[in-house]
Design a protein around this motif. Structure first.
Motif, short mmCIF file in Angstrom:
data_model
loop_
_atom_site.label_atom_id
_atom_site.label_comp_id
_atom_site.label_asym_id
_atom_site.label_seq_id
_atom_site.Cartn_x
_atom_site.Cartn_y
_atom_site.Cartn_z
N MET A 1 0.83 -1.21 0.00
CA MET A 1 0.00 0.00 0.00
C MET A 1 0.86 1.25 0.00
N GLN A 2 1.90 1.22 0.84
CA GLN A 2 2.81 2.38 0.93
C GLN A 2 3.52 2.63 -0.39
N PHE A 3 3.96 1.53 -1.02
CA PHE A 3 4.66 1.61 -2.30
C PHE A 3 3.75 2.26 -3.34
N LEU A 4 2.50 1.79 -3.41
CA LEU A 4 1.55 2.33 -4.40
C LEU A 4 1.17 3.77 -4.06
N PHE A 5 1.08 4.07 -2.78
CA PHE A 5 0.74 5.43 -2.37
C PHE A 5 1.85 6.39 -2.80
N SER A 6 3.10 5.98 -2.60
CA SER A 6 4.20 6.89 -2.96
C SER A 6 4.25 7.07 -4.48
N LEU A 7 3.90 6.05 -5.25
CA LEU A 7 3.85 6.21 -6.71
C LEU A 7 2.77 7.22 -7.09
N ARG A 8 1.58 7.04 -6.51
CA ARG A 8 0.46 7.94 -6.84
C ARG A 8 0.79 9.38 -6.46
N SER A 9 1.42 9.55 -5.29
CA SER A 9 1.69 10.91 -4.83
C SER A 9 2.72 11.61 -5.72
N ARG A 10 3.48 10.83 -6.50
CA ARG A 10 4.44 11.44 -7.44
C ARG A 10 3.90 11.49 -8.86
N THR B 1 -0.59 7.73 -12.05
CA THR B 1 -2.02 7.60 -11.79
C THR B 1 -2.70 6.61 -12.73
N ASP B 2 -1.99 6.18 -13.80
CA ASP B 2 -2.57 5.26 -14.77
C ASP B 2 -2.82 3.90 -14.10
N ALA B 3 -4.08 3.45 -14.15
CA ALA B 3 -4.46 2.23 -13.42
C ALA B 3 -3.72 1.00 -13.92
N ARG B 4 -3.50 0.91 -15.25
CA ARG B 4 -2.79 -0.27 -15.78
C ARG B 4 -1.33 -0.28 -15.32
N VAL B 5 -0.73 0.91 -15.30
CA VAL B 5 0.68 1.00 -14.87
C VAL B 5 0.78 0.63 -13.39
N LEU B 6 -0.12 1.16 -12.58
CA LEU B 6 -0.09 0.84 -11.14
C LEU B 6 -0.31 -0.66 -10.90
N ALA B 7 -1.23 -1.25 -11.68
CA ALA B 7 -1.49 -2.70 -11.52
C ALA B 7 -0.24 -3.51 -11.89
N ALA B 8 0.45 -3.09 -12.97
CA ALA B 8 1.67 -3.81 -13.38
C ALA B 8 2.74 -3.67 -12.29
N MET B 9 2.85 -2.47 -11.72
CA MET B 9 3.88 -2.26 -10.69
C MET B 9 3.54 -2.98 -9.40
N GLU B 10 2.26 -3.21 -9.17
CA GLU B 10 1.85 -3.99 -8.00
C GLU B 10 2.22 -5.46 -8.18
N GLN B 11 2.19 -5.92 -9.44
CA GLN B 11 2.47 -7.34 -9.71
C GLN B 11 3.95 -7.69 -9.69
N VAL C 1 10.04 7.13 -11.09
CA VAL C 1 10.52 7.48 -12.44
C VAL C 1 10.17 6.35 -13.42
N VAL C 2 10.31 5.09 -12.97
CA VAL C 2 9.89 3.95 -13.79
C VAL C 2 8.39 4.09 -14.13
N GLY C 3 7.60 4.44 -13.11
CA GLY C 3 6.15 4.59 -13.30
C GLY C 3 5.82 5.72 -14.26
N LEU C 4 6.48 6.87 -14.08
CA LEU C 4 6.18 8.02 -14.94
C LEU C 4 6.62 7.76 -16.38
N MET C 5 7.76 7.08 -16.55
CA MET C 5 8.22 6.76 -17.91
C MET C 5 7.27 5.77 -18.58
N THR C 6 6.84 4.78 -17.81
CA THR C 6 5.93 3.76 -18.37
C THR C 6 4.60 4.40 -18.75
N GLN C 7 4.14 5.28 -17.89
CA GLN C 7 2.89 6.00 -18.15
C GLN C 7 3.01 6.86 -19.42
N ALA C 8 4.14 7.56 -19.56
CA ALA C 8 4.36 8.44 -20.72
C ALA C 8 4.44 7.63 -22.02
#
Ligand code: SAH
Length: 216
Positions: free
Chosen positions: A10-19, A22-32, A66-73
């Motif tokens: 939860m903390q990991f996902l929260f810190s991603l969202r706060s930066r 926000t893309d749901a598919r990217v967050l789901a992949a990073m959760e997996q 940064v991984v999340g933002l690049m993947t989202q972009a």
């Protein structure tokens, strides 16, 4: 993330969202994908902090946000073929493998190619292939690509990579001097040329020429 307690996840996902991830598919992949499997030894206990960490061959695993933002972009679609330059730990490629049909990732250090290949096999990730080569030249035998992501900084987008992008294709990469703050940019190939967007300041290791002189 298998083996990780729900609170840490939860903390990991929260810190991603706060930066801004926000893309749901990217967050789901990073959760997996458990980042702890891609960071070894001394630094493993900091795997879920939003910080880059050292890996073998003097390289770094990028910061999760940064991984999340690049993947989202990169706006990866389920049928896409994606090329990554700079396999490193394999973490970014593993996330892409959850989002795309096929992922090729190239790396100039033999040891990193071997270790990440072993990890992908152990995790049953069959749609991602790590290969030894100088990524400045792309991967002509599998080109063109729907998406290209470069995780090492060049002064300008390498010409061969631009040439291996499909029309409508997107490339995300850091550009700038290796010892300074660089700019993450997104290049979109259109019918008539290339569109450029500046995204955010980043810091990556340099895109180097040739193969690494490996210790193993
Ligand atoms: N994407 C990685 C982070 C990589 S760090 C991860 O998720 O962990 C950047 C990587 O790019 C390093 O491993 C470095 O060896 C590699 N690299 C630098 N120049 C390269 C080149 N010309 N071709 C292929 N890989 C390169």
């Amino acid at each position: 993330m298998s083996g990780l307690d729900p609170e840490k996840t939860m903390q990991f996902l929260f810190s991603l969202r706060s930066r801004g991830v926000t893309d749901a598919r990217v967050l789901a992949a990073m959760e997996q994908v458990d980042r702890g499997l891609f960071v070894k030894g001394l630094f493993a206990e900091r795997a879920y902090d939003d910080t880059p960490l050292p890996i073998a061959c003097g390289q770094t695993i990028s910061q999760p946000s940064v991984v999340g933002l690049m993947t989202q972009a990169l706006k990866v679609r389920p049928r896409d073929t994606v090329l990554e330059i700079g396999t490193g730990s394999g973490y970014q490629a593993a996330i892409l493998s959850k989002l795309a049909r096929r992922v090729y990732t190239v790396e100039r250090h033999k040891r990193l190619v071997r270790e990440t290949g072993d990890l992908f096999r152990a995790l049953g990730m069959t749609n991602v292939t790590a290969m030894l080569s100088d990524g400045s030249f792309g991967l002509p035998e599998q080109a063109p690509f729907d998406r290209i992501i470069v995780t090492a900084a060049a002064e300008d987008p390498p010409g061969p990579l631009l040439a291996q992008l499909k029309i409508g294709g997107i490339m995300v990469l850091p550009v700038g001097q290796s010892d300074a703050v660089q700019t993450l940019i997104r290049v979109t190939r259109t019918e008539d040329g290339l569109d450029y967007d500046e995204l955010l300041p980043v810091r990556f290791v340099p895109l180097l020429e040739g193969l690494g002189k490996d210790e193993a």
